[in-house]
Design a protein around this motif. Structure first.
Motif, PDB file in Angstrom:
ATOM      1  N   GLU A 141      33.756  41.661 -13.154  1.00 20.42           N
ATOM      2  CA  GLU A 141      32.993  41.382 -14.174  1.00 20.42           C
ATOM      3  C   GLU A 141      33.682  40.098 -14.476  1.00 20.42           C
ATOM      4  O   GLU A 141      33.343  40.146 -16.154  1.00 20.42           O
ATOM      5  N   ALA A 142      34.534  39.267 -13.801  1.00 20.54           N
ATOM      6  CA  ALA A 142      35.031  38.131 -13.958  1.00 20.54           C
ATOM      7  C   ALA A 142      33.066  37.140 -14.195  1.00 20.54           C
ATOM      8  O   ALA A 142      32.392  37.230 -14.045  1.00 20.54           O
ATOM      9  N   ARG A 143      33.749  36.131 -14.749  1.00 24.36           N
ATOM     10  CA  ARG A 143      32.386  35.391 -14.749  1.00 24.36           C
ATOM     11  C   ARG A 143      32.746  34.207 -14.579  1.00 24.36           C
ATOM     12  O   ARG A 143      33.969  33.584 -13.899  1.00 24.36           O
ATOM     13  N   LEU A 144      31.731  33.119 -13.939  1.00 21.36           N
ATOM     14  CA  LEU A 144      31.953  32.670 -12.830  1.00 21.36           C
ATOM     15  C   LEU A 144      32.569  31.350 -14.068  1.00 21.36           C
ATOM     16  O   LEU A 144      31.637  30.919 -15.241  1.00 21.36           O
ATOM     17  N   TRP A 145      33.384  30.527 -13.636  1.00 25.48           N
ATOM     18  CA  TRP A 145      33.458  28.804 -13.724  1.00 25.48           C
ATOM     19  C   TRP A 145      33.432  27.461 -13.213  1.00 25.48           C
ATOM     20  O   TRP A 145      32.779  26.733 -14.152  1.00 25.48           O
ATOM     21  N   ASP A 146      33.671  27.957 -12.358  1.00 24.91           N
ATOM     22  CA  ASP A 146      33.515  26.751 -11.782  1.00 24.91           C
ATOM     23  C   ASP A 146      33.039  26.779 -10.651  1.00 24.91           C
ATOM     24  O   ASP A 146      33.849  27.942  -9.832  1.00 24.91           O
ATOM     25  N   THR A 156      30.225  22.514   8.433  1.00 23.21           N
ATOM     26  CA  THR A 156      31.057  23.234   7.353  1.00 23.21           C
ATOM     27  C   THR A 156      32.149  23.426   6.386  1.00 23.21           C
ATOM     28  O   THR A 156      32.130  21.949   5.729  1.00 23.21           O
ATOM     29  N   VAL A 157      31.667  23.986   5.576  1.00 23.39           N
ATOM     30  CA  VAL A 157      32.169  23.905   3.791  1.00 23.39           C
ATOM     31  C   VAL A 157      33.609  24.595   3.174  1.00 23.39           C
ATOM     32  O   VAL A 157      32.691  25.634   4.400  1.00 23.39           O
ATOM     33  N   VAL A 158      33.719  24.023   2.661  1.00 24.01           N
ATOM     34  CA  VAL A 158      35.070  25.356   1.760  1.00 24.01           C
ATOM     35  C   VAL A 158      34.141  25.728   0.623  1.00 24.01           C
ATOM     36  O   VAL A 158      34.395  24.517  -0.256  1.00 24.01           O
ATOM     37  N   LEU A 159      33.993  26.456  -0.118  1.00 24.79           N
ATOM     38  CA  LEU A 159      33.740  27.384  -1.265  1.00 24.79           C
ATOM     39  C   LEU A 159      34.560  27.667  -1.720  1.00 24.79           C
ATOM     40  O   LEU A 159      35.564  27.880  -1.570  1.00 24.79           O
ATOM     41  N   VAL A 160      34.458  26.453  -3.013  1.00 24.72           N
ATOM     42  CA  VAL A 160      35.858  26.924  -4.092  1.00 24.72           C
ATOM     43  C   VAL A 160      35.638  27.917  -5.814  1.00 24.72           C
ATOM     44  O   VAL A 160      35.206  27.304  -6.138  1.00 24.72           O
ATOM     45  N   LEU A 161      35.614  29.558  -5.669  1.00 23.27           N
ATOM     46  CA  LEU A 161      35.481  29.604  -7.293  1.00 23.27           C
ATOM     47  C   LEU A 161      36.034  29.908  -7.925  1.00 23.27           C
ATOM     48  O   LEU A 161      37.375  30.487  -7.481  1.00 23.27           O
ATOM     49  N   ARG A 162      35.631  29.773  -9.075  1.00 25.01           N
ATOM     50  CA  ARG A 162      36.618  29.885 -10.125  1.00 25.01           C
ATOM     51  C   ARG A 162      36.533  30.590 -11.110  1.00 25.01           C
ATOM     52  O   ARG A 162      34.564  30.505 -12.081  1.00 25.01           O
ATOM     53  N   THR A 163      37.181  31.577 -11.869  1.00 25.95           N
ATOM     54  CA  THR A 163      36.341  32.647 -12.670  1.00 25.95           C
ATOM     55  C   THR A 163      36.985  32.407 -14.075  1.00 25.95           C
ATOM     56  O   THR A 163      38.151  31.237 -14.169  1.00 25.95           O
ATOM     57  N   ASP A 164      36.409  32.679 -15.247  1.00 27.01           N
ATOM     58  CA  ASP A 164      37.694  32.522 -16.498  1.00 27.01           C
ATOM     59  C   ASP A 164      38.780  32.933 -16.640  1.00 27.01           C
ATOM     60  O   ASP A 164      39.083  32.127 -17.762  1.00 27.01           O
ATOM     61  N   GLU A 169      39.284  32.047  -5.523  1.00 21.83           N
ATOM     62  CA  GLU A 169      38.596  32.646  -4.526  1.00 21.83           C
ATOM     63  C   GLU A 169      38.429  31.279  -3.768  1.00 21.83           C
ATOM     64  O   GLU A 169      37.291  30.509  -4.248  1.00 21.83           O
ATOM     65  N   ASN A 170      38.396  31.662  -2.765  1.00 18.85           N
ATOM     66  CA  ASN A 170      37.930  30.654  -1.874  1.00 18.85           C
ATOM     67  C   ASN A 170      37.345  31.380  -0.064  1.00 18.85           C
ATOM     68  O   ASN A 170      37.796  32.141   0.021  1.00 18.85           O
ATOM     69  N   ARG A 171      36.392  30.712   0.141  1.00 19.55           N
ATOM     70  CA  ARG A 171      35.927  30.501   1.910  1.00 19.55           C
ATOM     71  C   ARG A 171      35.507  29.609   2.114  1.00 19.55           C
ATOM     72  O   ARG A 171      34.662  29.227   1.718  1.00 19.55           O
ATOM     73  N   THR A 172      35.403  29.667   4.170  1.00 21.98           N
ATOM     74  CA  THR A 172      35.610  28.689   4.846  1.00 21.98           C
ATOM     75  C   THR A 172      33.756  29.519   5.058  1.00 21.98           C
ATOM     76  O   THR A 172      33.909  30.754   5.610  1.00 21.98           O
ATOM     77  N   VAL A 193      26.628  24.579 -13.968  1.00 24.42           N
ATOM     78  CA  VAL A 193      25.630  23.855 -15.060  1.00 24.42           C
ATOM     79  C   VAL A 193      24.928  25.057 -16.070  1.00 24.42           C
ATOM     80  O   VAL A 193      25.119  25.866 -16.945  1.00 24.42           O
ATOM     81  N   GLN A 194      24.013  25.622 -14.759  1.00 26.48           N
ATOM     82  CA  GLN A 194      23.374  26.243 -15.370  1.00 26.48           C
ATOM     83  C   GLN A 194      24.041  27.585 -15.599  1.00 26.48           C
ATOM     84  O   GLN A 194      23.357  28.592 -16.831  1.00 26.48           O
ATOM     85  N   PHE A 195      24.841  28.107 -14.963  1.00 24.11           N
ATOM     86  CA  PHE A 195      25.777  30.031 -14.811  1.00 24.11           C
ATOM     87  C   PHE A 195      26.777  29.997 -15.655  1.00 24.11           C
ATOM     88  O   PHE A 195      27.290  31.069 -15.315  1.00 24.11           O
ATOM     89  N   ARG A 196      27.507  28.620 -15.959  1.00 29.63           N
ATOM     90  CA  ARG A 196      28.672  29.173 -16.294  1.00 29.63           C
ATOM     91  C   ARG A 196      28.795  30.067 -16.898  1.00 29.63           C
ATOM     92  O   ARG A 196      28.004  30.346 -18.298  1.00 29.63           O
ATOM     93  N   GLY A 197      29.371  31.410 -17.022  1.00 26.72           N
ATOM     94  CA  GLY A 197      29.901  31.599 -18.138  1.00 26.72           C
ATOM     95  C   GLY A 197      28.841  33.474 -17.676  1.00 26.72           C
ATOM     96  O   GLY A 197      29.212  34.298 -18.299  1.00 26.72           O
TER      97      GLY A 197
END
Lengths: 348, 348
Positions: A141-146, A156-164, A169-172, A193-197
């Motif tokens: 239910e949270a919104r994408l912020w970053d 290999t990459v680490v994805l870092v997700l931040r919500t509003d 949360e992060n994941r390798t 840019v496209q999906f923030r919110g």
DNA sequence: ACTTAGCACTCTGGGCATAGGAGTGCTAAT
DNA sequence: ATTAGCACTCCTATGCCCAGAGTGCTAAGT
């Protein structure tokens, strides 16, 4: 021949209340049915067992007490506990020491939601000596912020997700053949840019419109990643259990089949999940025995509380114990912990 | 008057072996002491119960069987199980289906060690129907390879740590007052250059030499962070438990106090840790009953296996069950899983 | 020399009756 | 309204008995 009693709704008589309260206190402490003699002797009522007996008969008549069998003492009924919790229970004051222990638990630099959830489950389980479950906020239910991508190795990459709401949360992840970290990073930037919110749950659907121009391997990668964003953290990790073994300390669980029922219930995420989502109110609440509406924990009670993120209730915690649990103490602990947790989660 | 037996060391007689093997198989299946009649009838030996009886008496004499009391059947002794595991047990072949299930579990893009550990614990617990513990590699012994800082908010960063063994850990932290993300990032870069190759456990000591020129708040931040690098992941998360409740399905654990002993043992990270790390051998091993050298799991057996990272054994997994556990099946499953896990952890 | 039938013996666990204890509910007296 | 007294109920613990299962030994058979 029942006497005529003044009210079905409430136990008017002050002495009746005292009898009920004392009896429940005693039963909570001993787990043994309480008889009139014990009650009269152990606690200084100014009256004889016979009088107590009459009061107890009345209380049974009114549905607050039960009789396991003719020649046993009385035990509280669900209704009795309910009355106790609502009206009789003395408010419990926590030691300064305990308060400090709660504060200290959260006095850290870590800012991972999951970490706080774990700590909370353990803290409450230890303090109450009952099994405890903590429900994390629904990430869906949270919104994408970053959304950030950090390259660690070529593939290999680490994805870092931040919500509003500030949840991070992060994941390798491993990149698929033919996709480079810097491509993914660029895509993530576009994406942000496209999906923030946008609520995370809706991202998967939006993908089709937003990224359909991507080539094969990239497309599959994003698809997989979105599935992670939208689903994984909810289903797998929302529920954290602490101190499950505490249940073994209570004599009502001397039977392995009961233990299994309860522990299985606690470990089964849906059960707890539904239980918690059933009552979205704020504050501390108890569900006593059959009030839980779950066959598996029919002879248990739960006390639950909620915590907030940005002034909105987002998660819950719940303590489960035998019906004769120490409601007063648990209420006090849950109140202190949920408040502190809310405070700290808002990174105040 | 015992007969003279040809050897104390080994059960020479082929028939004795068959009796022992069959008896243990039956006991594993039923959990009931096995009598001579049952054995003779249920399995087509060409001989009468009396003969079996003699063989059983010999086997008891040799220490492979025990007698709960005079008029009960026999049960295997620890020595009996040991012999069974070493020489009698038929090798178990896994279904193609099961193999595929194992493979499928790891066929993912995620590259987090902790994730694999969790999956493994659950997989093995489900497949064996016994509680399972997975021990993560001791991060302390790994060497620093790379330390990255990702700024998320002005005062929040994600630290990403990579070791020489390819383990990636990350943690979200709040910055202290007066410290900016870009400062920390720069420090991390320095840090990596300076300490690449240093075992994490030694970093804390080295800090004093390497960073003592830093100012107050920065110093404290690094101190805290190094404590995380050196300690936290080891102490808190090294042991992952799956399927603990499986233990409740076995009749030898009908008693709550036994359940508590065993589950408490499993939840005590230190206990499991020492049990497993004390035996650094490769391959699959069983410890039967008293061989575990632990009072709390005296009447359990464990089967353990190891997994590798870069051709070096770094972690273990262990299945715990009653002494009459299905060793053959568990061996086969552990072998397949540990192999697959090693394969996949090397990101091959 | 091994195998087996027979048999007396042992031990457990379920069933049953019994006795003691705890607690009640009623009655009658205060 | 309270309380003492007392008969009554029901649970639980205990002891006892008996059936069943399994053994170990002996003696007979192959």
């Amino acid at each position: 021949m029942p006497r005529v009693l003044s009210s079905e709704v409430s136990v008017v008589d002050g002495r009746k209340q005292k009898v009920l309260a004392t009896l429940i206190d005693d039963y909570i402490a001993t787990a043994e049915p309480v008889g009139s003699r014990t009650l009269a002797r152990k606690y200084a009522f100014g009256v004889s067992p016979a009088t107590i007996r009459n009061e107890m008969a009345d209380l049974e008549e009114l549905g607050y007490l039960e009789h396991p069998h003719t020649s046993a003492g009385r035990i509280p009924s669900d209704k009795g506990y309910r009355y106790y919790v609502d009206r009789l229970m003395r408010p419990w004051v926590l030691d300064a020491e305990v308060i400090e222990q709660i504060r200290a638990t959260y006095r850290v630099r870590v800012r991972e939601l999951q970490w706080f959830i774990h700590q909370t489950a353990r803290l409450v389980a230890d303090m109450t000596a009952y099994p405890t479950v903590v429900l994390a906020p629904p990430l869906r239910e949270a919104r994408l912020w970053d959304l950030r991508v950090v390259a660690i190795e070529p593939e290999t990459v680490v994805l870092v997700l931040r919500t509003d709401t500030g949840i991070i949360e992060n994941r390798t992840l491993a990149l698929p053949e033919g996709l480079e970290a810097k491509d993914v990073a660029a895509m993530a930037e576009d994406f942000t840019v496209q999906f923030r919110g946008t609520p995370l749950a809706q991202l998967e659907g939006r993908l089709i419109d937003g990224l359909s121009h991507q080539v094969g391997s990239a497309w599959r990668f994003w698809e997989e990643m979105l599935r992670w964003l939208a689903e994984a953290p909810d289903e797998e990790e929302r529920v954290t259990l602490g101190g499950a073994l505490n249940i073994l300390n209570y004599p009502e669980f001397r039977d392995v089949s009961k233990v299994r029922r309860v522990l299985t219930f606690l470990e089964t995420e849906q059960a707890v999940d539904t239980l918690l989502t059933l009552r979205p109110e704020q504050g501390i609440h108890a569900l006593i025995g059959s009030e839980t509406d779950r066959e598996d924990i029919r002879d248990c009670s739960v006390v639950m509380a909620s915590y907030q993120l940005g002034n909105k209730v987002v998660g819950k915690l719940m303590v489960l114990g035998p019906k004769r649990m120490e409601y007063g103490r648990v209420y006090a602990i849950l109140e202190a912990v949920s408040e502190e947790l809310s405070r700290v989660l808002n990174w105040a």
